[in-house]
Every structure is written in structure tokens, then in C-alpha cells.
Design a protein around this motif. Structure first.
Motif, PDB file in Angstrom:
ATOM      1  N   PRO A   1       8.078  39.506  24.477  1.00  0.00           N
ATOM      2  CA  PRO A   1       9.492  39.267  24.175  1.00  0.00           C
ATOM      3  C   PRO A   1       9.704  37.860  23.635  1.00  0.00           C
ATOM      4  O   PRO A   1       8.919  36.950  23.923  1.00  0.00           O
ATOM      5  N   VAL A   2      10.775  37.687  22.860  1.00  0.00           N
ATOM      6  CA  VAL A   2      11.023  36.424  22.170  1.00  0.00           C
ATOM      7  C   VAL A   2      12.360  35.836  22.595  1.00  0.00           C
ATOM      8  O   VAL A   2      13.362  36.543  22.683  1.00  0.00           O
ATOM      9  N   VAL A   3      12.363  34.533  22.843  1.00  0.00           N
ATOM     10  CA  VAL A   3      13.593  33.774  23.025  1.00  0.00           C
ATOM     11  C   VAL A   3      13.699  32.836  21.831  1.00  0.00           C
ATOM     12  O   VAL A   3      12.755  32.092  21.535  1.00  0.00           O
ATOM     13  N   SER A   4      14.819  32.873  21.117  1.00  0.00           N
ATOM     14  CA  SER A   4      14.918  32.104  19.883  1.00  0.00           C
ATOM     15  C   SER A   4      16.309  31.521  19.694  1.00  0.00           C
ATOM     16  O   SER A   4      17.314  32.146  20.043  1.00  0.00           O
ATOM     17  N   TYR A   5      16.341  30.318  19.126  1.00  0.00           N
ATOM     18  CA  TYR A   5      17.610  29.792  18.651  1.00  0.00           C
ATOM     19  C   TYR A   5      18.104  30.681  17.506  1.00  0.00           C
ATOM     20  O   TYR A   5      17.315  31.117  16.656  1.00  0.00           O
TER      21      TYR A   5
ATOM     22  N   SER B   1      16.922  41.969  18.293  1.00  0.00           N
ATOM     23  CA  SER B   1      18.110  42.638  18.828  1.00  0.00           C
ATOM     24  C   SER B   1      18.376  42.026  20.203  1.00  0.00           C
ATOM     25  O   SER B   1      17.651  42.294  21.166  1.00  0.00           O
ATOM     26  N   HIS B   2      19.409  41.210  20.283  1.00  0.00           N
ATOM     27  CA  HIS B   2      19.677  40.454  21.498  1.00  0.00           C
ATOM     28  C   HIS B   2      19.830  41.384  22.705  1.00  0.00           C
ATOM     29  O   HIS B   2      20.610  42.342  22.673  1.00  0.00           O
ATOM     30  N   GLY B   3      19.052  41.096  23.731  1.00  0.00           N
ATOM     31  CA  GLY B   3      19.106  41.879  24.951  1.00  0.00           C
ATOM     32  C   GLY B   3      18.211  43.103  24.927  1.00  0.00           C
ATOM     33  O   GLY B   3      18.050  43.767  25.956  1.00  0.00           O
ATOM     34  N   ARG B   4      17.617  43.406  23.771  1.00  0.00           N
ATOM     35  CA  ARG B   4      16.744  44.577  23.669  1.00  0.00           C
ATOM     36  C   ARG B   4      15.276  44.181  23.571  1.00  0.00           C
ATOM     37  O   ARG B   4      14.454  44.630  24.365  1.00  0.00           O
ATOM     38  N   ASP B   5      14.934  43.361  22.573  1.00  0.00           N
ATOM     39  CA  ASP B   5      13.550  42.916  22.420  1.00  0.00           C
ATOM     40  C   ASP B   5      13.401  41.402  22.499  1.00  0.00           C
ATOM     41  O   ASP B   5      12.334  40.847  22.273  1.00  0.00           O
TER      42      ASP B   5
ATOM     43  N   LEU C   1      12.872  43.115  33.222  1.00  0.00           N
ATOM     44  CA  LEU C   1      13.525  42.890  31.935  1.00  0.00           C
ATOM     45  C   LEU C   1      12.498  42.412  30.903  1.00  0.00           C
ATOM     46  O   LEU C   1      12.515  42.854  29.746  1.00  0.00           O
ATOM     47  N   ARG C   2      11.618  41.543  31.340  1.00  0.00           N
ATOM     48  CA  ARG C   2      10.583  41.023  30.445  1.00  0.00           C
ATOM     49  C   ARG C   2       9.705  42.162  29.915  1.00  0.00           C
ATOM     50  O   ARG C   2       9.391  42.228  28.730  1.00  0.00           O
ATOM     51  N   ARG C   3       9.331  43.066  30.789  1.00  0.00           N
ATOM     52  CA  ARG C   3       8.474  44.177  30.374  1.00  0.00           C
ATOM     53  C   ARG C   3       9.231  45.174  29.495  1.00  0.00           C
ATOM     54  O   ARG C   3       8.672  45.728  28.538  1.00  0.00           O
ATOM     55  N   GLU C   4      10.481  45.411  29.802  1.00  0.00           N
ATOM     56  CA  GLU C   4      11.282  46.310  28.970  1.00  0.00           C
ATOM     57  C   GLU C   4      11.428  45.751  27.556  1.00  0.00           C
ATOM     58  O   GLU C   4      11.271  46.472  26.567  1.00  0.00           O
TER      59      GLU C   4
ATOM     60  N   ASN D   1      10.008  47.201  23.873  1.00  0.00           N
ATOM     61  CA  ASN D   1      10.886  47.368  22.711  1.00  0.00           C
ATOM     62  C   ASN D   1      10.419  46.522  21.530  1.00  0.00           C
ATOM     63  O   ASN D   1      10.603  46.901  20.363  1.00  0.00           O
ATOM     64  N   ALA D   2       9.814  45.379  21.833  1.00  0.00           N
ATOM     65  CA  ALA D   2       9.324  44.504  20.766  1.00  0.00           C
ATOM     66  C   ALA D   2       8.239  45.194  19.951  1.00  0.00           C
ATOM     67  O   ALA D   2       8.151  45.016  18.724  1.00  0.00           O
ATOM     68  N   LEU D   3       7.410  45.996  20.592  1.00  0.00           N
ATOM     69  CA  LEU D   3       6.376  46.736  19.868  1.00  0.00           C
ATOM     70  C   LEU D   3       6.993  47.682  18.844  1.00  0.00           C
ATOM     71  O   LEU D   3       6.505  47.817  17.723  1.00  0.00           O
ATOM     72  N   THR D   4       8.091  48.330  19.235  1.00  0.00           N
ATOM     73  CA  THR D   4       8.785  49.241  18.322  1.00  0.00           C
ATOM     74  C   THR D   4       9.378  48.482  17.144  1.00  0.00           C
ATOM     75  O   THR D   4       9.300  48.930  15.989  1.00  0.00           O
TER      76      THR D   4
END
Length: 448
Positions: free
Chosen positions: A324-328, A339-343, A368-371, A375-378
Motif C-alpha cells: 500500500p502507498v501513502v502519498s502527498y 484510490s484513497h482508502g482503497r489501495d 487495513l494494510r493487507r486489504e 487492492n494495490a495488486l489489482t
């Protein structure tokens, strides 16, 4: 006399030009043997196009013996200004006359590179030339012969360029057959800029994102107490902001570490910032990553702290490893990929505490991290090389068909050359800062 000779030459070329042909593709790159996202994504695209085309990467300069990334099968690399020998020639002592001084890579260009690049572009008799940065795109726009299809690719975003560069982009990019941006937001900026300046648009304005490079290693198990980021150590990447944010994260989660991979000019300043905040055992400057895939597969989170971006491929690289990614939420790029809150999570630009809170949220909530990782793979799959490569194939074949439908060059070269000379000789104050052209080199190509 010289001008009339050049006009006659381009008229003859336009009349005798063969039917448009997209089999040969030449991609102009500043330094193919360097590091960075542009080089990596150009090699990625070139490898795909080489399946069905004759593809050559034309590197303006060469300052390292071998490319940093593997050259894809079927792709050749040509160097115009080989700087490895000790003697570089007299013309290398003079700065470029064709690249705007405010272009970020201006210091790489010299009068020698000007002449070699113009000579190469003028030597082309068929095919497609793709430029990958403003300096290269501007030269191609002015000097590509009438039978060549030209594409200007934007690897950053229009707003990030300096004012002089932006003004020349709007003034000259209309001569390209296509301008291709990485994001929809930047595409809209280009459209508005052409309209506001009342300048002719290129025949095609399109958005095609970069494809996700296929990396080694498996999917991350998301078990390591490690957060990573990868990129050049420059002001634009915002690692100073990330270090300040990590000081707050470390207070809450002292068992987690931040690892910053990359080289660059701010290494010493960033290390000083780490030391000043007592983070020497919490934040590590790892230098360039030998294997980005392995680095990401060993992480549980990726953070992007950039002040500005084009389309940061490293986000998709992280997602392709289920990270998962956290980004400015900087002006272009991240919001079209995350997609904020999804991946992943998007954070208001340059907000220190908000970044620390977002990182802490994913540290504290493993489910949440694993979910988000799943989703990030998709998300990453939508940017697969075969998917994005097909979009490029459609774009390029469409440009060839358009030229054929027009019967080749659609404007008398002498008309545009005369317009070019009028612009060069005008007293318009807005043009005073533009680099002068040697009189013997003033050529241009007809617009599509």
C-alpha cells in the motif's frame, strides 16, 4: 541565399517524401546510461515497441560506460555525444543555443550536442521520432524534416517547467503530430495553455500513462516493520518533509524504520536532518537500490513525499508488489493512480502531521494494510506493459494513418520557415530571452 537554399531543400523533401511509415521508431533520450524514472520507462516502452518495430534509443550524451538498466531485446542504443574520451572537442566548451536556459537539464547541453542532435534529426528520412523532455521536443519541433512524424512526450507536467520553457512549449509544440501527457490533469493544463495563448494545438493531444515495469521478486508479505521510499535525493522529492514527519511516527512506533533509497545532491543535508532529530537508528539513507523489486517486496508500506511529480512510476512498482502507498496529493500523478482508502492514502501536500498520521494509521491497522495491499495488486495490473503498450501502438498507427489521409505534409515548408524567421526577427519583448539560432541552421518542418 542560405535561407532560400534551405527553403528549396525542404520543398523538395516535402514533394518527394515517401508515404508515411511507422515501422522505424527513434526515441530521443538525454542520457540512456543514467538512472531515473524516465530512463526506466523509456526502456520499458522501447522493449514493447521493438516486438513489431525497428526501435532505436538515441542518447544525446554518454557519460557512463554501460546503461544502468538492461537494454531490452531488439532495441539498439545510439550515442550522439560520447563524453567518455578525455578530449571532448572545442564545441563542448560552449553552451547550447537551442535549449532554453531555464530547462532543468540545460547544463547537459552544449553547442556540440545542438549540432549533433540537429544533424541526426535532419538525417531521418522516414518513421517516427519521440522526444522525452522539453529541450529535445523543442529541437525536434523546429528541425524535424517534413516526412518525419514527431511526438512530444511529457514525463513531468507542464506546470513544473520554468516560465520561459512553458512559453516555448506553447509556442512550438503545435508543430508536433502529437503531444502525450502522463495524466489527465496535465492534459487539461496543456489544452488550456494552447487555448489561452491562441496557439495552434498539435494534431493530437493524448494521455497515455507509463506502464508498470516488471520487477523481480515476489509479492510482499507485509510483515516487516519497514517503510520505504525510492527516488533521487532532490528538493522536489520532499524527503526533508518526510524526515520531519517520521520524527512524529518514531515517537509512536519506535520499532519501525524508514529506508530511503536513491542518490542525489541532497544526501548530506538529509543526513544532517536525520542526525538533528535523533533518527539515526530510525531513518536510513541506503543509496541507489540495486534491485528495486527486492526492496519493495521487503517493505510493508511505500511513501511518496514529493512536492511535484509527473506520473511517479514507483507508486505502481510498489503496488505491483502488493504494498500500500501513502502519498502527498501533489498537483499531478498520485490522485490518478491511488484510490484513497482503497489501495493507499492521499495526504494534503506538504503537511507534516497529516503525513505522520497517515503512516501511523497503516502501521496500527494491519487488516487495513493487507486489504489495501491486495487492492494495490489489482490497480497495478491496469498498467501492465501489454495494456499500455497497446495504447501506444494505437496512437502511433493512428498518426501514420492521419498523415496518409492528408497525403503527407499538409503545409508548404517555405511558409512555415518564413514564419519562423519572422518570429526570430520580431521585436516582441516576450521573445527576448529565447536562445538565438545560428543563421545557417534556421530550419523547420511543416505542421501536420
Amino acid at each position: 541565399m542560405v535561407v532560400r537554399a534551405l527553403e528549396a531543400r525542404d520543398r523538395r523533401r516535402a514533394r518527394s517524401a515517401p508515404p508515411p511509415d511507422g515501422r522505424e521508431i527513434r526515441i530521443l533520450l538525454l542520457h540512456a546510461n543514467g538512472m531515473g524514472g524516465t530512463v526506466r520507462t523509456v526502456f520499458n516502452l522501447a522493449g514493447h515497441l521493438a516486438r513489431t518495430h525497428d526501435v532505436e534509443i538515441v542518447s544525446v550524451v554518454r557519460e557512463r560506460e554501460e546503461p544502468s538498466f538492461p537494454v531490452p531485446p531488439g532495441v539498439r542504443v545510439r550515442y550522439l555525444d560520447d563524453r567518455l574520451p578525455r578530449r571532448k572537442g572545442l564545441l563542448s566548451r560552449f553552451p547550447s543555443r537551442l535549449v532554453p536556459k531555464d530547462e532543468a537539464a540545460y547544463h547537459w547541453f552544449t553547442l556540440r550536442t545542438d549540432l549533433k542532435l540537429v544533424r541526426y534529426i535532419r538525417s531521418r528520412r522516414r518513421g517516427i521520432v519521440i522526444g522525452t523532455r522539453p529541450g529535445l521536443n523543442l529541437i525536434a519541433a523546429r528541425f524535424a524534416p517534413p516526412e518525419i512524424i514527431t511526438v512530444a512526450q511529457e514525463h513531468g507536467n507542464l506546470s513544473s517547467h520554468q516560465p520561459l520553457v512553458r512559453s516555448q512549449i506553447v509556442r512550438r509544440y503545435g508543430r508536433h503530430d502529437a503531444v502525450v501527457t502522463l495524466t489527465q490533469a496535465d492534459l487539461r493544463t496543456y489544452e488550456r495553455s494552447f487555448d489561452k495563448a491562441r496557439r495552434e494545438r498539435p494534431a493530437v493531444l493524448a494521455q497515455v500513462p507509463n506502464a508498470t515495469p516488471r520487477l523481480g521478486g515476489g509479492v510482499s508479505p507485509l510483515t516487516a516493520k519497514t517503510v520505504v521510499t525510492v527516488g533521487r535525493l532532490t528538493w522536489g522529492k520532499g524527503y526533508d518533509l518526510l524526515i520531519r514527519a517520521w520524527a512524529h511516527v518514531a515517537e509512536r512506533h519506535p520499532d519501525w524504520t524508514l529506508r530511503i533509497y536513491g542518490g542525489g545532491p541532497r544526501m548530506e543535508k538529509l543526513q544532517a536532518a536525520i542526525d538533528k532529530r535523533g533518527l539515526t537508528e530510525r531513518v536510513f539513507l541506503e543509496g541507489p537500490a540495486d534491485d528495486v523489486g527486492a526492496v519493495l517486496a521487503d517493505a510493508s508500506m511505500f511513501v511518496l513525499s514529493s512536492r511535484h511529480e509527473g506520473m511517479p512510476m514507483v507508486i505502481l512498482e510498489a503496488m505491483s508488489k502488493g504494498v500500500p502507498v501513502v502519498s502527498y496529493d501533489c498537483p499531478t500523478g498520485p490522485k490518478e493512480m491511488i484510490s484513497h482508502g482503497r489501495d493507499g492514502l492521499l495526504v494534503k501536500p506538504q503537511k507534516i502531521h497529516a503525513m505522520a498520521d497517515a503512516i501511523s494509521t497503516l502501521i496500527e491497522d494491519e487488516d487495513l494494510r493487507r486489504e489495501m495491499g491486495a487492492n494495490a495488486l489489482t490497480t497495478a495490473a491496469r498498467y501492465d506493459l501489454d495494456v499500455i503498450g497497446a495504447r501506444w501502438e494505437n496512437l502511433l498507427s493512428g498518426l501514420v494513418e492521419r498523415r496518409r489521409a492528408l497525403g503527407g505534409p499538409s503545409q508548404d515548408p517555405s511558409e512555415e520557415l518564413s514564419e519562423e524567421l519572422s518570429e526570430e526577427l520580431s521585436d516582441d519583448p516576450s521573445d527576448e530571452a529565447e536562445p538565438d539560432l545560428p543563421a545557417s541552421s534556421v530550419m523547420s518542418r511543416p505542421g501536420p
